[in-house]
Write an enzyme that holds these catalytic residues in place. Structure first.
Site, PDB file in Angstrom:
ATOM      1  N   GLY A   7     -29.108   3.305  72.795  1.00  0.00           N
ATOM      2  CA  GLY A   7     -29.802   2.151  73.429  1.00  0.00           C
ATOM      3  C   GLY A   7     -29.064   0.870  72.953  1.00  0.00           C
TER       4      GLY A   7
ATOM      5  N   THR B 209     -38.172  -6.110  80.871  1.00  0.00           N
ATOM      6  CA  THR B 209     -38.692  -7.449  81.308  1.00  0.00           C
ATOM      7  C   THR B 209     -37.592  -7.756  82.284  1.00  0.00           C
ATOM      8  OG1 THR B 209     -37.814  -8.266  79.449  1.00  0.00           O
ATOM      9  CG2 THR B 209     -40.284  -8.105  79.588  1.00  0.00           C
TER      10      THR B 209
ATOM     11  N   ASP C 241     -28.076  -6.089  79.683  1.00  0.00           N
ATOM     12  CA  ASP C 241     -26.828  -5.674  79.032  1.00  0.00           C
ATOM     13  C   ASP C 241     -25.552  -6.185  79.327  1.00  0.00           C
ATOM     14  OD1 ASP C 241     -29.136  -4.047  78.274  1.00  0.00           O
ATOM     15  OD2 ASP C 241     -28.523  -2.233  78.961  1.00  0.00           O
TER      16      ASP C 241
HETATM   17  C1  GLA Z   1     -31.590  -0.638  79.577  1.00  0.00           C
HETATM   18  C2  GLA Z   1     -31.296  -1.435  81.074  1.00  0.00           C
HETATM   19  C3  GLA Z   1     -31.409  -2.779  80.791  1.00  0.00           C
HETATM   20  C4  GLA Z   1     -32.831  -2.975  80.316  1.00  0.00           C
HETATM   21  C5  GLA Z   1     -33.388  -2.126  79.237  1.00  0.00           C
HETATM   22  C6  GLA Z   1     -34.802  -2.114  78.872  1.00  0.00           C
HETATM   23  O1  GLA Z   1     -30.828  -0.987  78.419  1.00  0.00           O
HETATM   24  O2  GLA Z   1     -29.791  -1.341  81.246  1.00  0.00           O
HETATM   25  O3  GLA Z   1     -31.366  -3.617  82.086  1.00  0.00           O
HETATM   26  O4  GLA Z   1     -33.815  -2.778  81.605  1.00  0.00           O
HETATM   27  O5  GLA Z   1     -32.773  -0.801  79.231  1.00  0.00           O
HETATM   28  O6  GLA Z   1     -35.074  -3.418  78.405  1.00  0.00           O
END
Ligand code: GLA
Length: 390
Positions: free
Chosen positions: A123, A36, A171
């Site tokens: 992740g 999002t 992030d």
């Molecule tokens: C990665 C990207 C973030 C975000 C997530 C999905 O972590 O760096 O900016 O888009 O994926 O929510």
């Protein structure tokens, strides 16, 4: 975080026993609100107690000597070099410096050793932790005067311009703005945010890593972003006020079901539901209704898997077990996807059983062990007093 003495010893082996400063910046979890951020929507991340640590000392020149503990290698480059380094890990550092210079700052050369304990490709944003720790350290040591929010943008633009991932701001924002015990409800369009205490009594967060390494630079992430933009471009023709998918309601999107390419429609249909789901989930949290919140995590997973197409067999498998296990109130893949880990909210007494059920079934099905990652919600980037480090 890594034991400081390991980082300090790596620094001293490479650069001698000179004066240095010490900084850390964490990885993150995200409770809900995935894919999002680059659509201007909402996210609900928190910084964790795992991240990247750096021992660093300005060296009075324009040369950077960076030792990576993970790679056991040093890369040297000039802050004014026109070409980025050949090693991708060094491009993060080089990129942060270039983005700071673009904004008028003058970071100089330095010697540093850095390493981390945030699992790569899980992740949990090891790369944002890396950008944030260098952004924060250089900002402090060279008196650049950027606010934490600006450092988050510097990290995000490093990804765009020097790594090739057109990521959102979640992030880096979490890594720099996190606070112990709190999740951040961030509006990714305005960057206004609220820190919300998250410590539901009787529940635990459990992260299980599929050990399938994702690599967002492989291109699928950017493809998703382009599909969202294609959706916006079509809708904008009739609704000029629409700038981002954030501005599109599920009802508006329905009008375009036959106009949009089916794949674009599918991708957009996940995103337009995810931010409202997050806002409803925040109300659940405020009421202390953790099961209602957990149900939304499962819905998010289904959307990410079936409509957004960023899950994988291993992630779906773990979420299926979570669904069948008593005491697991919610679970979903976390982060960009294509691998990485499953975040679950589990009744405290049920955590052990859930972990064991996943381990056993996962080994039987995929012939490999998943990894359990313990995290606590912690502070964002900080400088440590070197005298207090052990
Ligand atoms: C990665 C990207 C973030 C975000 C997530 C999905 O972590 O760096 O900016 O888009 O994926 O929510």
């Amino acid at each position: 975080m890594l034991q400081p003495k390991k980082v300090i010893s790596a620094f001293q082996k490479n650069f001698g026993k000179c004066k240095f400063s010490y900084f850390t910046s964490p990885g993150r979890i995200n409770l809900i609100g995935e894919h999002t951020d680059y659509n201007g929507g909402f996210v609900l991340p928190a910084a964790v107690d795992k991240g990247i640590s750096v021992a660093i000392a300005p060296n009075g020149s324009t040369v950077v000597n960076a030792y990576s503990m993970d790679y056991g290698a040093t890369v040297t480059f000039d802050v004014n070099a026109k070409e980025k380094p050949a090693e991708q890990w060094a491009c993060y550092i080089y990129g942060v410096i270039q983005e700071m210079k673009e904004r008028g700052a003058q970071p100089g050369g330095f010697n540093c050793a850095f390493g981390g304990d945030v699992p790569l490709g899980a992740g949990m944003s090891s790369s944002a932790a890396l950008e944030s720790v260098f952004g924060y350290a250089l900002n402090t040591l060279f008196h650049c005067g950027f606010k934490r929010e600006e450092l988050a943008k510097i990290g995000q633009m490093t990804e765009h311009h020097y790594i090739g991932v057109n990521c959102g701001i979640m992030d880096q924002f979490a890594s720099l703005m996190g606070k112990e015990g709190k999740v951040i409800r961030l509006d990714c369009r305005s960057l206004s945010y609220k820190r919300v205490p998250f410590n539901p009594k009787g529940y635990k967060i459990v992260l299980i890593d599929t050990m399938v390494k994702h690599n967002l630079a492989a291109g699928e992430y950017n493809v998703r972003r382009a599909q969202c933009e294609a959706g916006v471009a079509a809708i904008k023709k009739d609704y000029p006020e629409v700038e981002l998918l954030r501005d599109v309601t599920p009802a508006m999107l329905e009008q375009y079901k036959d106009v949009l390419e089916p794949i674009v429609y599918k991708r957009c249909s996940f995103v337009v539901k995810e931010s409202p789901r997050l806002l409803a989930g925040c109300k659940d949290l405020a009421k202390g209704d953790i099961p209602a919140f957990g149900a939304k995590m499962f819905e998010t997973h289904d959307g990410l898997s079936k409509d957004y197409g960023v899950s994988c067999e291993e992630l779906d498998f773990i979420v299926d077990i979570a669904r069948k296990t008593d005491g697991v109130v919610g679970a979903r893949m976390m982060g960009g996807g294509f691998g990485g880990c499953v975040i679950a909210i589990v009744r405290s007494g049920a955590a052990k059983g859930y972990i064991e059920a996943v381990k056993k079934a996962y080994l039987a099905k995929f012939n490999k062990d998943p990894r359990v990652i313990n995290v606590a919600i912690s502070d964002g980037a900080k400088r440590w007093n070197v005298r207090n480090l052990k």
